[in-house]
Design a protein around this motif. Structure first.
Motif, PDB file in Angstrom:
ATOM      1  N   ASP A  69       0.859  -1.174   0.000  1.00 19.89           N
ATOM      2  CA  ASP A  69       0.000   0.000   0.000  1.00 19.89           C
ATOM      3  C   ASP A  69       0.904   1.236   0.000  1.00 19.89           C
ATOM      4  N   ILE A  70       0.832   2.066   1.033  1.00 25.95           N
ATOM      5  CA  ILE A  70       1.556   3.341   1.007  1.00 25.95           C
ATOM      6  C   ILE A  70       2.977   3.269   1.560  1.00 25.95           C
ATOM      7  N   LEU A  71       3.307   2.232   2.343  1.00 27.52           N
ATOM      8  CA  LEU A  71       4.575   2.242   3.073  1.00 27.52           C
ATOM      9  C   LEU A  71       5.809   2.396   2.181  1.00 27.52           C
ATOM     10  N   PRO A  72       5.950   1.640   1.081  1.00 27.92           N
ATOM     11  CA  PRO A  72       7.156   1.814   0.266  1.00 27.92           C
ATOM     12  C   PRO A  72       7.342   3.239  -0.246  1.00 27.92           C
ATOM     13  N   MET A  73       6.257   3.876  -0.676  1.00 22.73           N
ATOM     14  CA  MET A  73       6.362   5.242  -1.196  1.00 22.73           C
ATOM     15  C   MET A  73       6.750   6.224  -0.088  1.00 22.73           C
ATOM     16  N   VAL A  74       6.162   6.050   1.085  1.00 22.08           N
ATOM     17  CA  VAL A  74       6.468   6.940   2.208  1.00 22.08           C
ATOM     18  C   VAL A  74       7.927   6.796   2.621  1.00 22.08           C
ATOM     19  N   LEU A  75       8.393   5.554   2.716  1.00 25.28           N
ATOM     20  CA  LEU A  75       9.778   5.326   3.128  1.00 25.28           C
ATOM     21  C   LEU A  75      10.771   5.891   2.112  1.00 25.28           C
ATOM     22  N   ARG A  76      10.492   5.700   0.826  1.00 25.13           N
ATOM     23  CA  ARG A  76      11.395   6.252  -0.196  1.00 25.13           C
ATOM     24  C   ARG A  76      11.501   7.772  -0.068  1.00 25.13           C
ATOM     25  N   GLU A  77      10.370   8.433   0.091  1.00 26.05           N
ATOM     26  CA  GLU A  77      10.374   9.892   0.191  1.00 26.05           C
ATOM     27  C   GLU A  77      11.063  10.350   1.478  1.00 26.05           C
ATOM     28  N   PHE A  78      10.765   9.668   2.579  1.00 28.82           N
ATOM     29  CA  PHE A  78      11.360  10.053   3.858  1.00 28.82           C
ATOM     30  C   PHE A  78      12.878   9.899   3.823  1.00 28.82           C
ATOM     31  N   ARG A  79      13.342   8.770   3.287  1.00 28.67           N
ATOM     32  CA  ARG A  79      14.780   8.516   3.257  1.00 28.67           C
ATOM     33  C   ARG A  79      15.503   9.466   2.291  1.00 28.67           C
ATOM     34  N   SER A  80      14.828   9.889   1.241  1.00 26.22           N
ATOM     35  CA  SER A  80      15.456  10.842   0.324  1.00 26.22           C
ATOM     36  C   SER A  80      15.603  12.216   0.965  1.00 26.22           C
ATOM     37  N   LEU A  81      14.654  12.586   1.835  1.00 21.78           N
ATOM     38  CA  LEU A  81      14.702  13.883   2.492  1.00 21.78           C
ATOM     39  C   LEU A  81      15.547  13.864   3.761  1.00 21.78           C
ATOM     40  N   TYR A  82      15.612  12.706   4.411  1.00 21.96           N
ATOM     41  CA  TYR A  82      16.337  12.593   5.681  1.00 21.96           C
ATOM     42  C   TYR A  82      17.280  11.389   5.631  1.00 21.96           C
ATOM     43  N   PRO A  83      18.303  11.461   4.791  1.00 23.20           N
ATOM     44  CA  PRO A  83      19.173  10.297   4.589  1.00 23.20           C
ATOM     45  C   PRO A  83      19.980   9.903   5.815  1.00 23.20           C
ATOM     46  N   ASP A  84      20.168  10.816   6.775  1.00 23.75           N
ATOM     47  CA  ASP A  84      20.975  10.518   7.951  1.00 23.75           C
ATOM     48  C   ASP A  84      20.150  10.020   9.138  1.00 23.75           C
ATOM     49  N   VAL A  85      18.855   9.861   8.944  1.00 22.18           N
ATOM     50  CA  VAL A  85      17.989   9.345  10.007  1.00 22.18           C
ATOM     51  C   VAL A  85      17.929   7.819   9.913  1.00 22.18           C
ATOM     52  N   GLN A  86      18.147   7.154  11.046  1.00 21.47           N
ATOM     53  CA  GLN A  86      18.024   5.695  11.091  1.00 21.47           C
ATOM     54  C   GLN A  86      16.542   5.332  11.248  1.00 21.47           C
ATOM     55  N   VAL A  87      16.019   4.570  10.297  1.00 22.87           N
ATOM     56  CA  VAL A  87      14.623   4.136  10.351  1.00 22.87           C
ATOM     57  C   VAL A  87      14.585   2.652  10.707  1.00 22.87           C
ATOM     58  N   HIS A  88      13.956   2.347  11.829  1.00 26.61           N
ATOM     59  CA  HIS A  88      13.796   0.959  12.256  1.00 26.61           C
ATOM     60  C   HIS A  88      12.331   0.553  12.049  1.00 26.61           C
ATOM     61  N   LEU A  89      12.106  -0.587  11.395  1.00 23.41           N
ATOM     62  CA  LEU A  89      10.761  -1.039  11.058  1.00 23.41           C
ATOM     63  C   LEU A  89      10.390  -2.269  11.874  1.00 23.41           C
ATOM     64  N   LEU A  90       9.165  -2.264  12.394  1.00 22.77           N
ATOM     65  CA  LEU A  90       8.654  -3.414  13.138  1.00 22.77           C
ATOM     66  C   LEU A  90       7.285  -3.792  12.569  1.00 22.77           C
ATOM     67  N   GLU A  91       7.164  -5.005  12.048  1.00 21.97           N
ATOM     68  CA  GLU A  91       5.870  -5.462  11.540  1.00 21.97           C
ATOM     69  C   GLU A  91       5.016  -5.926  12.709  1.00 21.97           C
ATOM     70  N   LEU A  92       3.884  -5.236  12.908  1.00 22.34           N
ATOM     71  CA  LEU A  92       3.007  -5.522  14.037  1.00 22.34           C
ATOM     72  C   LEU A  92       1.555  -5.338  13.603  1.00 22.34           C
ATOM     73  N   PRO A  93       0.635  -6.184  14.073  1.00 15.05           N
ATOM     74  CA  PRO A  93      -0.781  -5.925  13.809  1.00 15.05           C
ATOM     75  C   PRO A  93      -1.212  -4.659  14.538  1.00 15.05           C
ATOM     76  N   THR A  94      -2.341  -4.117  14.123  1.00  7.44           N
ATOM     77  CA  THR A  94      -2.809  -2.838  14.678  1.00  7.44           C
ATOM     78  C   THR A  94      -2.892  -2.823  16.203  1.00  7.44           C
ATOM     79  N   PRO A  95      -3.495  -3.826  16.863  1.00  4.95           N
ATOM     80  CA  PRO A  95      -3.566  -3.768  18.337  1.00  4.95           C
ATOM     81  C   PRO A  95      -2.186  -3.725  18.989  1.00  4.95           C
TER      82      PRO A  95
END
Length: 287
Positions: free
Chosen positions: A104-130
């Motif tokens: 859905d939207i996550l790949p596009m958001v991450l690409r844009e975020f990383r292009s604007l903030y290349p020095d920020v470490q982004v850690h991803l955790l796959e979790l259900p909504t609750p």
């Protein structure tokens, strides 16, 4: 010992001339000489050999100059990094996400975020909504990409995308060639359902719409569609999942008889982090 004294000392050490050092520092020579004397007195060591014609670092002065230079460089980096962190240019951001956000939207958001903030470490955790809501409460993630609704007054949620749901059926299923399908036409067929633990809102809405006979439940849409492909049943899935198992699954549009599938971003209401604000802004613009 003051930072100013160290800067004065290092300037004299570089120039090896009090007049030139004073000119660089935009002060007169007498107060510069006095500050160096105070520094030597405080350290209890002679930093310079000097007479009317010559200035030279002592061995102790050479060691001190090297150490002061390192310290001032470290201090400059600390100040720069503090300012960059304040402006959201560096740091760490922990993002929770539901599995279906990856198509859905996550790949596009991450690409844009990383292009604007290349020095920020982004850690991803796959979790259900609750689990994401719980993780936000416990400060284990900074922002969640999840399926609304979220019922917590301390967590703010914004809808960033909404797509129709469609019916996923195995190839050669009797419903594939049927026209004008209604919800009552689904009654004879077993369902593969996304678990209520993953997305309670959609689960309850489907139960309320057509009271399905549930053959199997799964925790992610990828698994749901895989089970549909295996002939275990039919399923209601977001339109954004239609690129999965296209050789084995048919997707049928039921003209908005199913609820829309919304994707949201959530964060702690009192969180003032510039990184969180930047991620939310990008998600809302991308969605």
């Amino acid at each position: 010992m003051e930072l100013r004294q160290l800067q004065y000392f290092l300037t004299v050490a570089e120039e090896l001339n009090f007049s030139r050092a004073a000119e660089r520092l935009q002060i007169t020579q007498p107060p510069l000489s006095l500050q160096i004397q105070h520094l030597e007195s405080e350290l209890g060591v002679l930093l310079f050999y000097r007479n009317n014609r010559h200035v030279e670092l002592t061995d102790a002065g050479k060691v001190f100059a090297d150490e002061v230079r390192k310290m001032l460089d470290y201090l400059r980096r600390a100040i720069e990094n503090t300012k960059r962190t304040h402006h959201g240019e560096i740091g760490k951001l922990t993002v929770g996400f539901v599995g279906s956000a990856t198509y859905d939207i996550l790949p596009m958001v991450l690409r844009e975020f990383r292009s604007l903030y290349p020095d920020v470490q982004v850690h991803l955790l796959e979790l259900p909504t609750p689990k994401q809501i719980e993780a936000l409460r416990e400060d284990e993630i900074d922002v969640g990409v999840l399926r609304p609704p979220v019922h917590d007054e301390n967590i703010r949620t914004e809808i960033v995308s909404s797509v129709p749901c469609v019916l996923a059926v195995p190839k050669q299923h009797p419903l594939v060639n049927k026209k004008d399908i209604s919800l009552t036409d689904l009654a004879p067929y077993p369902f593969v359902m996304l678990s209520r633990k993953t997305w309670a809102g959609l689960y309850d809405e489907i139960l309320g719409l057509c009271s399905p006979t549930i053959q199997q439940e799964a925790f992610e849409f990828q698994t749901v569609i895989g089970l549909v492909a295996a002939g275990m049943g039919i399923a209601v899935v977001p339109q954004s999942a239609m690129n999965l198992h296209t050789q084995d699954v048919e997707y049928i549009d039921l003209n908005n008889q199913f609820p829309a599938a919304s994707m949201g971003v959530s964060w702690r209401r009192n969180d003032q982090s510039p990184l969180v604000k930047a991620f939310i802004k990008i998600a809302m613009e991308t969605g």
